[in-house]
Each structure stands twice: as C-alpha cells, then as structure tokens.
Design an enzyme around this catalytic site. Structure first.
Site, PDB file in Angstrom:
ATOM      1  N   ARG A  60      -1.255  -6.574   2.952  1.00 25.29           N
ATOM      2  CA  ARG A  60      -2.427  -6.350   3.800  1.00 25.29           C
ATOM      3  C   ARG A  60      -3.697  -6.034   3.025  1.00 25.29           C
ATOM      4  NH1 ARG A  60       1.862  -5.745   6.504  1.00 25.29           N
ATOM      5  NH2 ARG A  60       2.524  -4.660   4.658  1.00 25.29           N
ATOM      6  N   LYS A  89       0.352  -8.268 -22.526  1.00 27.43           N
ATOM      7  CA  LYS A  89       0.221  -8.286 -23.994  1.00 27.43           C
ATOM      8  C   LYS A  89      -0.261  -6.945 -24.535  1.00 27.43           C
ATOM      9  CE  LYS A  89      -1.340 -13.135 -23.923  1.00 27.43           C
ATOM     10  NZ  LYS A  89      -2.527 -13.973 -24.199  1.00 27.43           N
ATOM     11  N   ARG A 110      -5.829  -1.867  -7.451  1.00 26.85           N
ATOM     12  CA  ARG A 110      -4.630  -1.081  -7.083  1.00 26.85           C
ATOM     13  C   ARG A 110      -3.812  -0.877  -8.341  1.00 26.85           C
ATOM     14  NH1 ARG A 110      -0.709  -2.100  -2.054  1.00 26.85           N
ATOM     15  NH2 ARG A 110      -2.424  -0.945  -1.102  1.00 26.85           N
ATOM     16  N   HIS A 138      -6.048   6.396  -0.968  1.00 26.40           N
ATOM     17  CA  HIS A 138      -6.174   5.021  -0.470  1.00 26.40           C
ATOM     18  C   HIS A 138      -7.322   5.032   0.550  1.00 26.40           C
ATOM     19  CE1 HIS A 138      -5.308   0.996   0.608  1.00 26.40           C
ATOM     20  NE2 HIS A 138      -4.013   1.063   0.812  1.00 26.40           N
TER      21      HIS A 138
HETATM   22  C1  NCD Z   1       0.462   1.387   1.848  1.00 23.68           C
HETATM   23  C2  NCD Z   1       0.190   1.603   0.389  1.00 23.68           C
HETATM   24  O1  NCD Z   1       0.217   0.679  -0.416  1.00 23.68           O
HETATM   25  O2  NCD Z   1      -0.113   2.753   0.065  1.00 23.68           O
HETATM   26  N1  NCD Z   1       0.279   0.095   2.260  1.00 23.68           N
HETATM   27  C3  NCD Z   1      -0.988  -0.346   2.605  1.00 23.68           C
HETATM   28  O3  NCD Z   1      -1.870  -0.409   1.793  1.00 23.68           O
HETATM   29  N2  NCD Z   1      -1.194  -0.674   3.870  1.00 23.68           N
HETATM   30  C4  NCD Z   1       1.670   2.038   2.364  1.00 23.68           C
HETATM   31  C5  NCD Z   1       2.991   1.852   1.692  1.00 23.68           C
HETATM   32  O4  NCD Z   1       3.137   1.153   0.688  1.00 23.68           O
HETATM   33  O5  NCD Z   1       3.953   2.434   2.206  1.00 23.68           O
END
Ligand code: NCD
Length: 312
Positions: A60, A89, A110, A138
């Site tokens: 997502r 590497k 991320r 997040h």
């Molecule tokens: C979450 C995450 O990556 O923190 N997913 C997301 O971004 N919607 C939740 C999860 O991984 O459980």
C-alpha cells in the site's frame, strides 16, 4: 484555503506537525479525492520526480505514493527490493540518499532501522518522507488514519479509539497514538502484557493531556470503542521466534467479538492483515480498512503537492 507553507519540509515524525497543519493537509486531501479516483485530471506535478526507496516490503505505502504522483502528472523511480541495488555491495544509506537527491525532487524512504529517515533527511536538501523506520514512526499512515476517522466519524476529539494488537513493535500505532492525543481523542491500548505500548509513547500521550486505558482483554474493552484499530503482530521484529509463537493469533476480531461492539463502531487496520480480522467481518458495515487504504492516495497527493509547493 491552502495557506499552509510546507515547501521542502521533511516528514519524519508526526510530532513535527501542529494540529492546524494536519487539519490543513486533511482539507486539501478531501479536494484531491476526485483526482485520486481518476474522475478528474490534474498535471500539477508535471515534470516532478519522486524516488521510492523501499528497504522493507510494502504494498500500500509504495503503490499509493506512486499512484498519487502519477495521478498528479509526476513521474516515479525507485526500488522495492534493496538486494537489487548497490546496498547489496555495501553502499551506505547516506550515499544512496545522495543519489536519489540528484535524480529526483522528493524522496520516500522505508527502512528497517529506527531513525533512518531522520538521518536521511540530514543528507538530503530535497524533502524526505518517512514511510516507516523500523518500529519507530509511520507519519503518512497516521495522516491517512486521521483522515479516515474524520471522514467516517466527523471528528477526532472525544472519539473513543481502541488500539489493539502489537503495540510494542507496530510503528503505525506509535505515530497514531501521538496524533490522536494531539487531537484529544480518548485512548485505550489493548494488548497482551508483552506487546503493550512502549513507555515512551505512553508518557508522550500523557504529556499531551490524555490518560490512556491499558487493557489486556479485547472482550472487555471493545464495547466502549467508536474505532477499533487492529494491528498485525510484527513477526519480523521479534528477537526470539518462540516469543512470537506465544502471542500469535491471540487477538482476533470475528463475528462473536462484534456482538459486544457499538452498532456504528468502525474497524480500521493499516494492513496487511494475517489472522487478526476474520474474512467474514469484511462484509459488515464495521469494516473500513479498504476505504482506509484508498485514502492513502488523496492524503499522499496533498502531502506531495505541499512539500513540492504546487497548487491544484
Ligand atoms: C504497516 C507498516 O508497514 O508499518 N503497513 C502499512 O504501511 N500500511 C503495518 C504492518 O506492516 O503491519
């Protein structure tokens, strides 16, 4: 409208924003909905490029950022699998970020390490957006979670929100608890003792004037909830897999549990779900997690437009 000044802002932690700024982003996101649905066209980000650097799996977050950028006429480059990049590497995060800075106008990152986004922001003059840093934060998920609560319930302050599941390792609930406290929601944290909310988050929420209820039984805490926010047990963050086995599958929403809930209680989940929501719940009016996932697009459109300072 849109007097918000967010040009070149990094989006690292939800605490970097004021309530007014978050409300402004949500208002702007509401206007983006027809474009997010493809009903209206826009070229407002024509010529702009987004880098998506994903060192951890995502469906997502990455796809909705890409959809947001493409719907606004911008372009996207990046990777979803670091083993196909020079990180394999031995390239440092700092150097990877320097490259993304050279090739694009805004960076979404991320990373499994807490604090990685803050570090990346230091190395880049272009805005860096945190799409999850380990068990840290997040913030863009929180923006879309708040947008969903506001759209479904009409307000956030005074709403009873029950965060349940893996509150220890779940980064979405760390950001969300903070933001909900800023808005004056009533908070309940429902989890087994081993997975309760970290003390620093509880302290932070209290410093914002909200006293969370700490619960271990969902059966007990569900009846008061206006929103139940379910999370996945974050298996990949358990130092010891035996510990994971002990708690896996303990907190699950099914039709029996729902009998105790308010008629208009809504269920949210950042997704992916594993076993914590039974599939038959999907067709009840409580289920809002797929709408919530869609909301990621207009919210991220608003955010990208603001940090790149273009106006629809
Ligand atoms: C979450 C995450 O990556 O923190 N997913 C997301 O971004 N919607 C939740 C999860 O991984 O459980």
């Amino acid at each position: 409208m849109h007097m918000l000044k967010m040009k070149d802002r990094d989006v690292v932690s939800i605490g970097d924003f004021t309530v007014e700024e978050i409300e402004g982003i949500m208002d702007y996101a509401s206007e983006m909905v027809p474009i997010a649905k493809g009903e209206k066209k826009s070229k407002v980000l024509d010529g702009k490029i987004l880098s998506t650097l994903f060192f951890e799996p995502s469906t997502r977050t990455r796809l909705s950022f890409e959809s947001a950028m493409l719907r606004l006429g911008g372009g996207v480059l990046g990777f979803a699998e670091p083993s196909a990049t020079s990180a394999k590497k031995g390239e440092t995060l700092a150097d990877t970020i320097r490259m993304a800075e050279a090739y694009s106008d805004v960076i979404v990152l991320r990373h499994p390490r807490e604090g990685a986004a803050r570090l990346a922001a230091k190395f880049s003059s272009k805005p860096v957006i945190n799409a999850g840093d380990g068990a840290g934060q997040h913030p863009t998920q929180t923006l879309l979670d708040l947008f969903t609560i506001k759209s479904e319930k009409g307000k956030i302050g005074g709403i009873n929100v029950n965060l349940m599941g893996d509150l220890k390792y779940g980064r979405t609930v760390h950001s969300l608890a903070h933001a909900l406290a800023m808005f004056g929601a009533d908070l309940t944290f429902t989890a087994p003792k081993e997975l309760q909310m970290p003390e620093h988050v509880v302290k932070n929420v209290k410093s914002l004037g909200v006293k969370p209820k700490i619960e271990s039984s969902l059966e007990k805490s569900i009846s008061a909830a206006d929103v139940v926010y379910v999370t996945r047990i974050q298996k990949e963050r358990f130092p010891d897999l035996a510990e994971y086995e002990k708690v896996a599958g303990a907190y699950r929403i099914d039709m029996d549990v729902l009998e105790k809930a308010k008629k208009d209680m809504i269920i949210m989940h950042p997704l992916p779900r594993v076993t914590e929501i039974a599939p038959e719940v999907d067709s009840t009016p409580h289920a809002k997690y797929f709408t919530q996932a869609f909301n990621g697009v207009p919210v991220r459109m608003a955010l990208l437009s603001l940090v790149l300072e273009v106006r629809e």
